[in-house]
Design a protein around this motif. Structure first.
Motif, PDB file in Angstrom:
ATOM      1  N   ASP A  14       0.866  -1.168   0.000  1.00 47.03           N
ATOM      2  CA  ASP A  14       0.000   0.000   0.000  1.00 47.03           C
ATOM      3  C   ASP A  14       0.912   1.229   0.000  1.00 47.03           C
ATOM      4  OD1 ASP A  14       0.789   0.535   2.670  1.00 47.03           O
ATOM      5  OD2 ASP A  14      -1.046  -0.255   3.521  1.00 47.03           O
ATOM      6  N   ALA A  15       0.375   2.402   0.205  1.00 47.14           N
ATOM      7  CA  ALA A  15       1.172   3.630   0.120  1.00 47.14           C
ATOM      8  C   ALA A  15       2.278   3.696   1.172  1.00 47.14           C
ATOM      9  CB  ALA A  15       0.266   4.852   0.257  1.00 47.14           C
ATOM     10  N   TYR A  16       2.172   2.902   2.218  1.00 50.45           N
ATOM     11  CA  TYR A  16       3.118   2.972   3.320  1.00 50.45           C
ATOM     12  C   TYR A  16       4.030   1.762   3.428  1.00 50.45           C
ATOM     13  CZ  TYR A  16      -0.252   6.564   4.264  1.00 50.45           C
ATOM     14  OH  TYR A  16      -1.089   7.651   4.134  1.00 50.45           O
ATOM     15  N   TRP A  46      -8.551   5.121   2.047  1.00 49.22           N
ATOM     16  CA  TRP A  46      -8.189   6.075   0.987  1.00 49.22           C
ATOM     17  C   TRP A  46      -6.702   6.411   1.038  1.00 49.22           C
ATOM     18  CZ3 TRP A  46     -10.813   7.296  -3.172  1.00 49.22           C
ATOM     19  CH2 TRP A  46     -12.210   7.195  -3.165  1.00 49.22           C
ATOM     20  N   SER A  47      -6.219   6.695   2.245  1.00 51.61           N
ATOM     21  CA  SER A  47      -4.827   7.102   2.411  1.00 51.61           C
ATOM     22  C   SER A  47      -3.853   6.010   1.979  1.00 51.61           C
ATOM     23  CB  SER A  47      -4.601   7.458   3.882  1.00 51.61           C
ATOM     24  OG  SER A  47      -3.262   7.686   4.152  1.00 51.61           O
ATOM     25  N   ALA A  48      -4.151   4.777   2.311  1.00 55.51           N
ATOM     26  CA  ALA A  48      -3.238   3.671   2.021  1.00 55.51           C
ATOM     27  C   ALA A  48      -3.396   3.091   0.618  1.00 55.51           C
ATOM     28  CB  ALA A  48      -3.432   2.558   3.050  1.00 55.51           C
ATOM     29  N   HIS A  51      -3.879   6.678  -2.710  1.00 58.18           N
ATOM     30  CA  HIS A  51      -3.140   7.850  -2.242  1.00 58.18           C
ATOM     31  C   HIS A  51      -2.722   8.742  -3.406  1.00 58.18           C
ATOM     32  CE1 HIS A  51      -0.770  10.006   0.731  1.00 58.18           C
ATOM     33  NE2 HIS A  51       0.229  10.012  -0.117  1.00 58.18           N
ATOM     34  N   GLN A  52      -3.284   9.931  -3.475  1.00 63.75           N
ATOM     35  CA  GLN A  52      -2.934  10.922  -4.489  1.00 63.75           C
ATOM     36  C   GLN A  52      -2.937  10.342  -5.903  1.00 63.75           C
ATOM     37  OE1 GLN A  52       0.716  12.755  -3.152  1.00 63.75           O
ATOM     38  NE2 GLN A  52      -0.314  13.768  -1.460  1.00 63.75           N
ATOM     39  N   SER A  59      -4.765  -2.415  -3.153  1.00 59.72           N
ATOM     40  CA  SER A  59      -5.974  -1.732  -3.647  1.00 59.72           C
ATOM     41  C   SER A  59      -6.853  -2.727  -4.385  1.00 59.72           C
ATOM     42  CB  SER A  59      -5.598  -0.592  -4.593  1.00 59.72           C
ATOM     43  OG  SER A  59      -4.665   0.287  -4.022  1.00 59.72           O
TER      44      SER A  59
END
Length: 170
Positions: A14-16, A46-48, A51-52, A59
């Motif tokens: 994920d984003a992190y 949403w954040s993970a 993200h942007q 996802s």
């Protein structure tokens, strides 16, 4: 779909980094929380996972769970249940991200269920935002990615009015 207790989530990204925390957020969807933009589980999802405009292997594993929540009780869902899979699919297409082979069948099968889910909500009241998200998810599921993105831009009555003024002036 990937079981929420599967250790495979730790191998997804994920984003992190590792997506090991995503299953707990997805479990919370069964309570049908609304999304005020800052509350869990939606803020974390949403954040993970979106993200942007970036999407990740997790996802694609999460989308079937979101759609399964719609299937379980369509009358209880808010617009975010359609917004999230629409946005993941739009970003996947825009960024040319491949769905991992082991997740592809479940991801695309779940998306294909969206057009049949929307009519199940015909008896409920829809806001402009809900309508835009449900139609966007349908368009994304049918491969109409640009239309899906345009529909997400029309989630407020003000934006719809501005668009109509612009189109009249053309």
């Amino acid at each position: 779909m990937l079981e929420l207790n599967s250790p495979r989530w730790n191998d997804l990204s994920d984003a992190y980094g590792s997506a090991g925390t995503i299953p707990e957020l997805l479990r919370q969807l069964s309570t049908f929380p609304s999304d005020d933009g800052s509350s869990e589980p939606w803020s974390g999802l949403w954040s993970a996972l979106a993200h942007q405009g970036d999407v990740y292997s997790a996802s694609f594993a999460a989308v079937p769970h979101v759609i399964a929540a719609i299937v379980s009780s369509p009358e209880r869902v808010s617009d975010v249940y359609f917004h999230f899979p629409a946005w993941v699919e739009i970003c996947r297409h825009k960024n040319g991200v491949d769905v991992p082979d082991e997740l592809a069948a479940d991801y695309f099968d779940s998306l294909s269920r969206i057009p049949a889910l929307v009519p199940r909500l015909a008896g409920t009241q829809w806001s402009t935002g809900f309508t835009a998200c449900a139609l966007s998810a349908t368009a994304a599921a049918k491969g109409q990615h640009e239309l899906a993105e345009a529909l997400l831009e029309l989630t407020s009555s003000d934006t719809v009015g501005e668009f109509l003024e612009w189109s009249y002036d053309r």
